[in-house]
Design a protein around this motif. Sequence first.
Motif, PDB file in Angstrom:
ATOM      1  N   TRP A 104      29.801  35.563  41.119  1.00  0.00           N
ATOM      2  CA  TRP A 104      28.712  36.336  41.707  1.00  0.00           C
ATOM      3  C   TRP A 104      28.143  35.614  42.923  1.00  0.00           C
ATOM      4  O   TRP A 104      27.819  34.429  42.877  1.00  0.00           O
ATOM      5  CB  TRP A 104      27.611  36.554  40.669  1.00  0.00           C
ATOM      6  CG  TRP A 104      26.564  37.520  41.127  1.00  0.00           C
ATOM      7  CD1 TRP A 104      26.581  38.870  41.015  1.00  0.00           C
ATOM      8  CD2 TRP A 104      25.328  37.189  41.780  1.00  0.00           C
ATOM      9  NE1 TRP A 104      25.455  39.418  41.561  1.00  0.00           N
ATOM     10  CE2 TRP A 104      24.664  38.409  42.039  1.00  0.00           C
ATOM     11  CE3 TRP A 104      24.733  35.995  42.169  1.00  0.00           C
ATOM     12  CZ2 TRP A 104      23.426  38.460  42.665  1.00  0.00           C
ATOM     13  CZ3 TRP A 104      23.496  36.040  42.811  1.00  0.00           C
ATOM     14  CH2 TRP A 104      22.854  37.258  43.049  1.00  0.00           C
ATOM     15  N   GLY A 105      28.028  36.348  44.029  1.00  0.00           N
ATOM     16  CA  GLY A 105      27.494  35.787  45.256  1.00  0.00           C
ATOM     17  C   GLY A 105      28.472  34.903  46.009  1.00  0.00           C
ATOM     18  O   GLY A 105      28.113  34.321  47.050  1.00  0.00           O
ATOM     19  N   LEU A 146      40.494  29.862  40.973  1.00  0.00           N
ATOM     20  CA  LEU A 146      40.636  31.299  41.204  1.00  0.00           C
ATOM     21  C   LEU A 146      39.872  31.726  42.454  1.00  0.00           C
ATOM     22  O   LEU A 146      40.342  32.565  43.220  1.00  0.00           O
ATOM     23  CB  LEU A 146      40.125  32.066  39.982  1.00  0.00           C
ATOM     24  CG  LEU A 146      41.049  32.067  38.769  1.00  0.00           C
ATOM     25  CD1 LEU A 146      40.289  32.463  37.507  1.00  0.00           C
ATOM     26  CD2 LEU A 146      42.231  33.014  38.992  1.00  0.00           C
ATOM     27  N   GLU A 147      38.718  31.151  42.656  1.00  0.00           N
ATOM     28  CA  GLU A 147      37.927  31.474  43.845  1.00  0.00           C
ATOM     29  C   GLU A 147      38.678  31.096  45.119  1.00  0.00           C
ATOM     30  O   GLU A 147      38.728  31.876  46.081  1.00  0.00           O
ATOM     31  CB  GLU A 147      36.584  30.753  43.787  1.00  0.00           C
ATOM     32  CG  GLU A 147      35.666  31.081  44.961  1.00  0.00           C
ATOM     33  CD  GLU A 147      34.310  30.384  44.853  1.00  0.00           C
ATOM     34  OE1 GLU A 147      33.614  30.321  45.884  1.00  0.00           O
ATOM     35  OE2 GLU A 147      33.962  29.921  43.757  1.00  0.00           O
TER      36      GLU A 147
END
Length: 233
Positions: A61-62, A209-210
């Motif tokens: 998130w964000g 993953l990011e």
Amino acid sequence: MKLKSTDLFRDFIALLYPNLCLACSEKVPIPKDIICVQCNYRLPYTNFLDHSENLLTDRFWGRIEVEAAAAMFYFTKGGIVQKLIHNLKYRGKTKVGVYLGESYGRKIQTSKFFKDIDVIVPVPLHYTKHRKRGFNQSTKFANGLSKSLGIPVLPHALLRSSNLSSQTIKTRLERLENVLGSFELAEKNTLADKHILLVDDVVTTGATLEACAIKILELPNTKVSIATIAIAK
């Protein structure tokens, strides 16, 4: 590493009964299963597929835009899921990844949040680790998902260009700094304009993953959803 007597005994029993449960190493699963009925009953399933926001989506998130994200199990140290993943990664039981992928793929089919996925892309290993292990555990999971979903896998779409130090004791920020710039796109034309299901085995902070998603989202008109075998609380 010195083997305990219990490990030697279990290995001996496994020679006599090769189809023992891959979680408890004691009971025999029903045909075509990898774990026994008792262990299957104790599997710590999440219900992430029923919710657009969950513990996994919160990790991103964000930070990055994710269409949907879900993990099959909760991961706890010494638990059943850790034993299954240990068998997959370090004992060469690749059928664990395929079996879990097929099972989760059937569940993903019923989720209203995982729609219109075009291709499945596993998080890659560095070539030295891949050569040593002989396979990528995330690709095995991806292959199982592909069987159930009827969606192609692109096992070499992402490449890991550096073999980094252990992520185990790093914070999320340290992990992200450690992996940013470690991935390269090898099939840009194939991934452009696609909704990609990015898959991995276990997610902790989500930094790997990011980093992969950031690289994919550099391409025009791409979307990313995420599926993993497990998530550490």
